[in-house]
Design an enzyme around this catalytic site. Structure first.
Site, PDB file in Angstrom:
ATOM      1  CB  SER A  12     -27.410   0.367  34.741  1.00 35.65           C
ATOM      2  OG  SER A  12     -28.551  -0.535  33.914  1.00 35.65           O
ATOM      3  CG  HIS A  37     -24.113  -0.848  32.921  1.00 38.00           C
ATOM      4  ND1 HIS A  37     -22.723  -1.029  33.004  1.00 38.00           N
ATOM      5  CD2 HIS A  37     -24.515  -1.768  33.329  1.00 38.00           C
ATOM      6  CE1 HIS A  37     -22.650  -2.784  33.267  1.00 38.00           C
ATOM      7  NE2 HIS A  37     -24.046  -2.942  33.338  1.00 38.00           N
ATOM      8  CG  ASP A  39     -27.925  -4.190  33.000  1.00 40.75           C
ATOM      9  OD1 ASP A  39     -26.349  -4.749  33.430  1.00 40.75           O
ATOM     10  OD2 ASP A  39     -27.869  -2.479  33.590  1.00 40.75           O
ATOM     11  CG  MET A  41     -30.983  -8.561  31.914  1.00 41.54           C
ATOM     12  SD  MET A  41     -31.552  -8.328  33.715  1.00 41.54           S
ATOM     13  CE  MET A  41     -30.570  -7.236  34.045  1.00 41.54           C
ATOM     14  CG  HIS A  70     -23.067  -6.619  32.350  1.00 40.77           C
ATOM     15  ND1 HIS A  70     -23.959  -6.242  33.626  1.00 40.77           N
ATOM     16  CD2 HIS A  70     -22.751  -7.489  32.381  1.00 40.77           C
ATOM     17  CE1 HIS A  70     -24.025  -7.224  34.039  1.00 40.77           C
ATOM     18  NE2 HIS A  70     -22.680  -8.463  33.910  1.00 40.77           N
ATOM     19  CG  MET A  72     -25.902 -10.429  33.003  1.00 41.32           C
ATOM     20  SD  MET A  72     -27.349  -9.300  33.742  1.00 41.32           S
ATOM     21  CE  MET A  72     -27.039  -7.378  32.531  1.00 41.32           C
ATOM     22  CG  ASP A 177     -23.490  -4.028  37.530  1.00 45.43           C
ATOM     23  OD1 ASP A 177     -24.413  -3.356  37.806  1.00 45.43           O
ATOM     24  OD2 ASP A 177     -23.871  -4.505  36.341  1.00 45.43           O
TER      25      ASP A 177
END
Ligand code: DX5
Ligand code: ZN
Length: 229
Positions: A12, A37, A39, A41, A70, A72, A177
């Site tokens: 990540s 990966h 992330d 957010m 990913h 979020m 994760d």
């Protein structure tokens, strides 16, 4: 992207140097990672902010492997097209991000990208059942999402086992994760996981000028997981 259940390590970049994503990605790929990966957010669905589609688009040319995004964020649907255009290979949305996860997964598939369903530690495995034929990946959060470097939540291992049974021989990855180290990786690999995200577990101790540490960290997690699979 062909499907198999060989262990894949997905560092990540939440734990990378944010001022240097290009070189960080080159370093982890040169050191043998399988996926990258990413992330995203929003400071609303999770209590932290990272970046959006423009950054994803900027880092895309630096990724030679797989761009695993990913999300979020809530809502998700208004942004799916932008992340697809940014070059994501896999777009994962959270089951908890809104009332219409089925529609969200359909929308991701409609862009031609692989669709992932992420589930928080407090959400049961059963949420997967009604959407099983719409997903290419289920991401089991083994920390509450928002931050790197948190402690692995052991109670999620049984959930991984249930999901593995539900998936059967369908081509659906189980990604883990949060809190992955050489100590926790074998626990989830034995329960049926095949993709291991690791932020601090890969990046800590290394840097772009000392990338061998990334390689050692990746190799240690992989070896521990493979021995248990
Ligand atoms: C957490 C993120 C993770 C995080 C994992 O909200 O989704 O991908 O970077 O970090 P570690 O491996 O440090 O727990
Ligand atoms: Zn993540």
């Amino acid at each position: 992207m062909s499907f198999d259940r060989k262990i894949k390590i997905a560092p990540s970049i939440l734990s990378a140097d944010f001022a240097n994503f290009g070189q960080e990605i080159r370093a982890i790929e040169d050191q043998g990672c399988d996926w990258v990966h990413v992330d995203v957010m929003d400071g609303h669905f999770v209590p932290n902010l990272t970046f959006g589609p423009a950054t994803c688009k900027a880092i895309r040319p630096h990724i030679r492997t797989v761009m695993d995004v990913h999300l979020m964020i809530a809502p998700v649907d208004p942004y799916i097209e932008a992340f697809a255009e940014a070059g994501a290979d896999i777009i994962t949305a959270h089951a908890e991000a809104g009332p219409h996860i089925h529609r969200t997964l359909q929308a991701i598939r409609a862009t031609g990208k692989k669709a992932g369903l992420a589930i928080n530690p407090g959400t049961p495995a059963e949420v997967l059942a009604p959407v099983l034929d719409l997903v290419d990946l289920v991401c089991v959060m083994t920390v509450n999402p928002g931050f790197g470097g948190q402690k692995f939540i052991h109670s999620q291992i049984d959930k991984v086992r249930s999901l593995r049974a539900m998936i059967g021989d369908r081509p659906v990855h189980i990604e883990i994760d949060g809190g992955i180290t050489p100590e926790t990786a074998p626990l989830v690999a034995a329960a049926g996981a095949d993709v291991l995200v690791a932020g601090s577990g890969v990046f800590s101790g290394g840097s772009v000028s000392n990338p061998d540490i990334y390689g050692k960290n990746i190799a240690a997690i992989r070896a521990a997981a493979e021995a248990a699979q």
